[in-house]
Design a protein around this motif. Structure first.
Motif, PDB file in Angstrom:
ATOM      1  N   PRO A 284       0.791  -1.226   0.000  1.00 40.40           N
ATOM      2  CA  PRO A 284       0.000   0.000   0.000  1.00 40.40           C
ATOM      3  C   PRO A 284       0.826   1.280   0.000  1.00 40.40           C
ATOM      4  O   PRO A 284       1.856   1.362   0.657  1.00 40.40           O
ATOM      5  CB  PRO A 284      -0.825  -0.102   1.288  1.00 40.40           C
TER       6      PRO A 284
ATOM      7  N   ARG B  17       6.973   1.112  13.893  1.00 35.99           N
ATOM      8  CA  ARG B  17       7.610   0.598  12.673  1.00 35.99           C
ATOM      9  C   ARG B  17       8.736  -0.396  12.978  1.00 35.99           C
ATOM     10  O   ARG B  17       9.252  -1.068  12.099  1.00 35.99           O
ATOM     11  CB  ARG B  17       8.153   1.747  11.814  1.00 35.99           C
TER      12      ARG B  17
ATOM     13  N   ARG C 280      12.710   5.076  13.060  1.00 32.53           N
ATOM     14  CA  ARG C 280      11.513   5.903  12.969  1.00 32.53           C
ATOM     15  C   ARG C 280      10.602   5.657  14.185  1.00 32.53           C
ATOM     16  O   ARG C 280      11.090   5.365  15.261  1.00 32.53           O
ATOM     17  CB  ARG C 280      10.806   5.619  11.635  1.00 32.53           C
TER      18      ARG C 280
ATOM     19  N   VAL D  86      13.367   1.612   8.982  1.00 37.28           N
ATOM     20  CA  VAL D  86      12.203   1.516   9.869  1.00 37.28           C
ATOM     21  C   VAL D  86      12.612   1.489  11.346  1.00 37.28           C
ATOM     22  O   VAL D  86      11.823   1.850  12.223  1.00 37.28           O
ATOM     23  CB  VAL D  86      11.335   0.281   9.526  1.00 37.28           C
TER      24      VAL D  86
ATOM     25  N   HIS E 176       4.077  -4.280   9.398  1.00 36.86           N
ATOM     26  CA  HIS E 176       4.040  -4.116  10.850  1.00 36.86           C
ATOM     27  C   HIS E 176       2.928  -4.908  11.536  1.00 36.86           C
ATOM     28  O   HIS E 176       2.916  -5.012  12.751  1.00 36.86           O
ATOM     29  CB  HIS E 176       3.929  -2.632  11.207  1.00 36.86           C
TER      30      HIS E 176
ATOM     31  N   TYR F 153      10.869   9.129   1.496  1.00 38.69           N
ATOM     32  CA  TYR F 153      10.858   8.064   0.493  1.00 38.69           C
ATOM     33  C   TYR F 153      11.519   8.445  -0.840  1.00 38.69           C
ATOM     34  O   TYR F 153      11.671   7.584  -1.714  1.00 38.69           O
ATOM     35  CB  TYR F 153       9.424   7.582   0.255  1.00 38.69           C
TER      36      TYR F 153
ATOM     37  N   HIS G 125      12.665  -2.186   2.584  1.00 36.94           N
ATOM     38  CA  HIS G 125      12.065  -0.909   2.973  1.00 36.94           C
ATOM     39  C   HIS G 125      12.971   0.200   2.486  1.00 36.94           C
ATOM     40  O   HIS G 125      14.199   0.109   2.636  1.00 36.94           O
ATOM     41  CB  HIS G 125      11.888  -0.817   4.492  1.00 36.94           C
ATOM     42  N   LEU G 126      12.371   1.220   1.920  1.00 30.64           N
ATOM     43  CA  LEU G 126      13.176   2.377   1.499  1.00 30.64           C
ATOM     44  C   LEU G 126      13.780   3.069   2.719  1.00 30.64           C
ATOM     45  O   LEU G 126      14.952   3.439   2.724  1.00 30.64           O
ATOM     46  CB  LEU G 126      12.293   3.373   0.734  1.00 30.64           C
ATOM     47  N   SER G 127      12.959   3.250   3.740  1.00 25.61           N
ATOM     48  CA  SER G 127      13.418   3.962   4.938  1.00 25.61           C
ATOM     49  C   SER G 127      13.989   2.974   5.958  1.00 25.61           C
ATOM     50  O   SER G 127      13.706   1.776   5.899  1.00 25.61           O
ATOM     51  CB  SER G 127      12.240   4.725   5.558  1.00 25.61           C
TER      52      SER G 127
ATOM     53  N   ARG H 100       4.945  11.065  -2.434  1.00 22.18           N
ATOM     54  CA  ARG H 100       4.570  10.783  -1.057  1.00 22.18           C
ATOM     55  C   ARG H 100       5.751  11.054  -0.125  1.00 22.18           C
ATOM     56  O   ARG H 100       6.821  10.465  -0.322  1.00 22.18           O
ATOM     57  CB  ARG H 100       4.221   9.296  -1.007  1.00 22.18           C
TER      58      ARG H 100
ATOM     59  N   ASN I 200       8.219  -5.246  -0.727  1.00 22.14           N
ATOM     60  CA  ASN I 200       8.031  -4.145   0.217  1.00 22.14           C
ATOM     61  C   ASN I 200       6.557  -4.162   0.608  1.00 22.14           C
ATOM     62  O   ASN I 200       5.712  -3.681  -0.152  1.00 22.14           O
ATOM     63  CB  ASN I 200       8.412  -2.805  -0.416  1.00 22.14           C
TER      64      ASN I 200
ATOM     65  N   GLY J   8       5.046  -2.384   2.712  1.00 30.69           N
ATOM     66  CA  GLY J   8       4.557  -1.109   3.252  1.00 30.69           C
ATOM     67  C   GLY J   8       4.135  -1.306   4.695  1.00 30.69           C
ATOM     68  O   GLY J   8       4.738  -2.087   5.438  1.00 30.69           O
ATOM     69  N   ALA J   9       3.060  -0.624   5.074  1.00 31.80           N
ATOM     70  CA  ALA J   9       2.617  -0.683   6.478  1.00 31.80           C
ATOM     71  C   ALA J   9       2.177  -2.086   6.892  1.00 31.80           C
ATOM     72  O   ALA J   9       2.191  -2.412   8.093  1.00 31.80           O
ATOM     73  CB  ALA J   9       1.481   0.312   6.702  1.00 31.80           C
TER      74      ALA J   9
HETATM   75  C1  DQA Z   1       8.055   1.414   4.110  1.00 30.00           C
HETATM   76  C2  DQA Z   1       8.097   1.614   5.621  1.00 30.00           C
HETATM   77  C3  DQA Z   1       6.721   1.378   6.238  1.00 30.00           C
HETATM   78  O1  DQA Z   1       6.781   1.617   7.635  1.00 30.00           O
HETATM   79  C4  DQA Z   1       5.704   2.331   5.617  1.00 30.00           C
HETATM   80  O2  DQA Z   1       4.416   2.051   6.139  1.00 30.00           O
HETATM   81  C5  DQA Z   1       5.702   2.297   4.147  1.00 30.00           C
HETATM   82  C6  DQA Z   1       6.982   2.266   3.455  1.00 30.00           C
HETATM   83  C7  DQA Z   1       9.409   1.748   3.461  1.00 30.00           C
HETATM   84  O3  DQA Z   1       9.616   1.356   2.316  1.00 30.00           O
HETATM   85  O4  DQA Z   1      10.250   2.424   4.074  1.00 30.00           O
HETATM   86  O5  DQA Z   1       4.663   2.379   3.510  1.00 30.00           O
HETATM   87  O6  DQA Z   1       7.773   0.047   3.843  1.00 30.00           O
END
Ligand code: DQA
Length: 160
Positions: A15, A122, A118, A115, A89, A28, A111-113, A23, A83, A85-86
């Motif tokens: 997502p 996460r 943060r 986690v 978690h 990101y 994950h791009l970030s 975004r 990936n 996304g959320a």
């Molecule tokens: C993410 C990290 C997740 O916590 C977040 O909900 C995302 C992107 C990332 O790629 O860093 O949607 O998966």
């Protein structure tokens, strides 16, 4: 370069990742999912003589579960880069789908970030429990490093 076998790699994105480039760009980055797909295709071409990347993005948990289930049933994918996304978690449904692969298809979660640097929520990674490994914090390069990780795993498999 791995000349042994044609590889088919499924690249799954969950997502809000269709919004990349628009975004929260400070977290990101400015690249879109299509930009990342292009970079992945050219990196894959440097790793394998004949690799196919199959891309699938959905904001719907059940569609991601179903796509992973199709890999279990059809056995036509050599590795998955994911990936979630959320959903990373908290999705036990996705974790169960990954577990249904039975370790036969390596899964690299990306994950791009970073986690872990943060919000506390996460730091809890549920789907990662069904992955071979996780790469986080390198922006779009996380996806390229995931290709490197798969190359490493495939090489080990052919040497067995
Ligand atoms: C993410 C990290 C997740 O916590 C977040 O909900 C995302 C992107 C990332 O790629 O860093 O949607 O998966």
């Amino acid at each position: 370069m791995d000349m042994e076998k044609n590889r088919t790699i499924l690249v799954l994105n969950g997502p809000n990742l269709q919004l990349l480039g628009k975004r929260e760009v400070s977290i990101y980055g400015v690249e879109t999912l299509d930009d990342i797909a292009d970079k992945m295709r050219s990196h894959a071409a440097s790793l394998w003589s004949d690799a196919e990347l199959v891309f699938f993005q959905s904001c719907v948990e059940g569609e991601l579960v179903k796509r992973i289930g199709d890999v279990v049933l059809e056995r036509n994918i050599d590795g998955i880069i994911f990936n979630p996304g959320a959903y990373s978690h908290y999705s036990i449904a996705i974790l169960d789908a990954l577990k249904a692969l039975g370790g036969k298809v390596p899964v690299i979660e990306v994950h791009l970030s970073n986690v872990h640097s943060r919000e506390d929520f996460r730091k809890n990674l549920v789907t990662t429990q069904g992955a071979s490994g996780v790469i986080a914090g390198f922006g779009s390069n996380s996806y390229l490093l995931a290709l490197d990780a798969l190359a490493h795993i495939f090489k080990k498999q052919t040497n067995l």
